[in-house]
Write an enzyme that holds these catalytic residues in place. Sequence first.
Site, PDB file in Angstrom:
ATOM      1  N   ASP A 161       0.861  -1.191   0.000  1.00  0.00           N
ATOM      2  CA  ASP A 161       0.000   0.000   0.000  1.00  0.00           C
ATOM      3  C   ASP A 161       0.898   1.243   0.000  1.00  0.00           C
ATOM      4  O   ASP A 161       2.031   1.179  -0.454  1.00  0.00           O
ATOM      5  CB  ASP A 161      -0.941  -0.043   1.218  1.00  0.00           C
ATOM      6  CG  ASP A 161      -2.250   0.695   0.940  1.00  0.00           C
ATOM      7  OD1 ASP A 161      -2.195   1.863   0.542  1.00  0.00           O
ATOM      8  OD2 ASP A 161      -3.326   0.100   1.129  1.00  0.00           O
TER       9      ASP A 161
ATOM     10  N   HIS B 203       2.230   1.889  -3.181  1.00  0.00           N
ATOM     11  CA  HIS B 203       1.358   2.864  -3.846  1.00  0.00           C
ATOM     12  C   HIS B 203       1.947   4.273  -3.822  1.00  0.00           C
ATOM     13  O   HIS B 203       1.266   5.229  -4.150  1.00  0.00           O
ATOM     14  CB  HIS B 203      -0.036   2.846  -3.217  1.00  0.00           C
ATOM     15  CG  HIS B 203      -0.748   1.534  -3.391  1.00  0.00           C
ATOM     16  ND1 HIS B 203      -2.021   1.298  -2.937  1.00  0.00           N
ATOM     17  CD2 HIS B 203      -0.358   0.374  -3.996  1.00  0.00           C
ATOM     18  CE1 HIS B 203      -2.383   0.057  -3.242  1.00  0.00           C
ATOM     19  NE2 HIS B 203      -1.383  -0.522  -3.870  1.00  0.00           N
TER      20      HIS B 203
END
Length: 364
Positions: A188, A211
């Site tokens: 993430d 991310h």
Amino acid sequence: MGSLGGITAGKAMALGLALLACLVTGTTCQGPLYGTIGAARGLIETGATVFNVTQYGAKANGKTDDALAFIKAWNAACHNSGPAKLVIPAGTYLCSPVTAWPYNDCKQNSDCQHLPVSLKFNKVNNTIVDGVTSLNSMGFHFSLTFSQNFTGVNLNITAPDESPNTDGIHLSSSDRINISNSFIGTGDDCIGIIQGTTNVTITQITCGPGHGISIGSLGKYPKEKDVIGVHVRNATLTNTTNGVRIKTYPGEKQLLASDIIFEDIVMNTVMNPIIINQNYGSKKVTKPSSVKVSDVHFKNIRGTTVSEVAVTLLCSSSNPCDPVELSDIDLSFARDSSGSKSITSSCTNAKPTFIVTQNPPACQ
Ligand SMILES: *[C@@H]1O[C@H](CO)[C@@H](O)[C@H](O)[C@H]1NC(C)=O
Ligand SMILES: *[C@@H]1O[C@H](CO)[C@@H](O)[C@H](O)[C@H]1NC(C)=O
Ligand SMILES: *[C@@H]1O[C@H](CO)[C@@H](O)[C@H](O)[C@H]1NC(C)=O
Ligand SMILES: *[C@@H]1O[C@H](CO)[C@@H](O)[C@H](O)[C@H]1NC(C)=O
Ligand SMILES: *[C@@H]1O[C@H](CO)[C@@H](O)[C@H](O)[C@H]1NC(C)=O
Ligand SMILES: *[C@@H]1O[C@H](CO)[C@@H](O)[C@H](O)[C@H]1NC(C)=O
Ligand SMILES: *[C@@H]1O[C@H](CO)[C@@H](O)[C@H](O)[C@H]1NC(C)=O
Ligand SMILES: *[C@@H]1O[C@H](CO)[C@@H](O)[C@H](O)[C@H]1NC(C)=O
């Protein structure tokens, strides 16, 4: 998921610099701990009582579950009436899923976590975490909330790229945060900076997979506060889905995201190197985002993109992004042996100031 988490005392120890992987200075705890770690407060480091996880039963053999020993040591440190130091001697500590944690603040906290955070700092002031490796967390690796004056340095945060919600460092409601010289590869956000966070400095970070470095998401919940002062310098992002990003939800929540600098950043095969998305989380926009994104600077950002639109500024029709500066941006298409593939930028409700180099060419 189902992978086991762990904390490894870092190379700082191997070099013989103080046998402290993780140094938490604090005094009195506030209220019950609810199974979280943290909730300490205080200032003074000198003369602190030492709480050594080994003495609470941690084996540091990478096989025995040391989670309980960590919780015991941390709680004892927090309940100490004077200054406390949590000591994690060099070693590899297995912290298996501690699902018995009774903590769930989803009712009060819109930014609740559903899976255990490996190291959670809640209401902890004046903290230094140096030389800690966090491996395969279940949820976030590190989270900080209602905390001030935090330094994270020489961290190594690792989780598989397919593991959901394993944010490397998740910041909210905190002031004066300094994260430097760290490696973060997760499933993430490498670093997520959400509501109520101010005065953040991030330098010398290697991020990927993951991310990217994100501000937000913002504007989903009623009690959110502004994010002001985020300076990211000298970061390298590799194989991430985003590079540097600001994301806000459409809707009525009025909020400010301001004084943001992304500077001296290298992108290696990044999907969306530079992106502001104010339509986050929705396909159809019924109400434009009421989050005002202002005073944003992207400076000296170079490297490669794997998407054609390397710069996306998708801002709110009711709150255009302003001012936004794009200075010295030099991106090219990754894996393009012919060198002929062109990339573009897209600006909606934003009229950035362009300075010097612009690859992709400035949006109109
Ligand atoms: C942290 O410091 C701030 C101001 O410096 C203070 O208002 C706050 O109460 C402190 N938090 C704790 C948990 O001690
Ligand atoms: C922590 O405790 C272990 C076991 O008693 C000991 O060997 C080690 O030296 C202690 N470390 C520190 C920094 O106090
Ligand atoms: C911030 O925290 C560090 C580490 O605990 C401490 O040395 C420093 O004095 C703190 N700064 C302030 C302004 O309290
Ligand atoms: C981070 O930790 C992982 C897992 O222990 C290790 O494989 C990797 O080499 C470390 N990376 C750095 C930069 O220290
Ligand atoms: C952040 O921490 C690093 C490492 O401890 C230090 O070198 C740097 O000066 C700090 N930056 C700020 C803005 O406090
Ligand atoms: C950021 O830090 C400065 C200087 O320490 C301080 O004056 C300011 O109040 C802080 N900003 C916020 C929003 O807390
Ligand atoms: C940027 O970071 C790299 C390592 O991540 C370091 O070698 C370099 O000196 C840093 N540059 C600056 C200007 O701080
Ligand atoms: C990035 O992705 C490429 C292609 O999948 C891979 O070869 C490379 O090892 C990755 N780099 C890192 C640092 O993960």
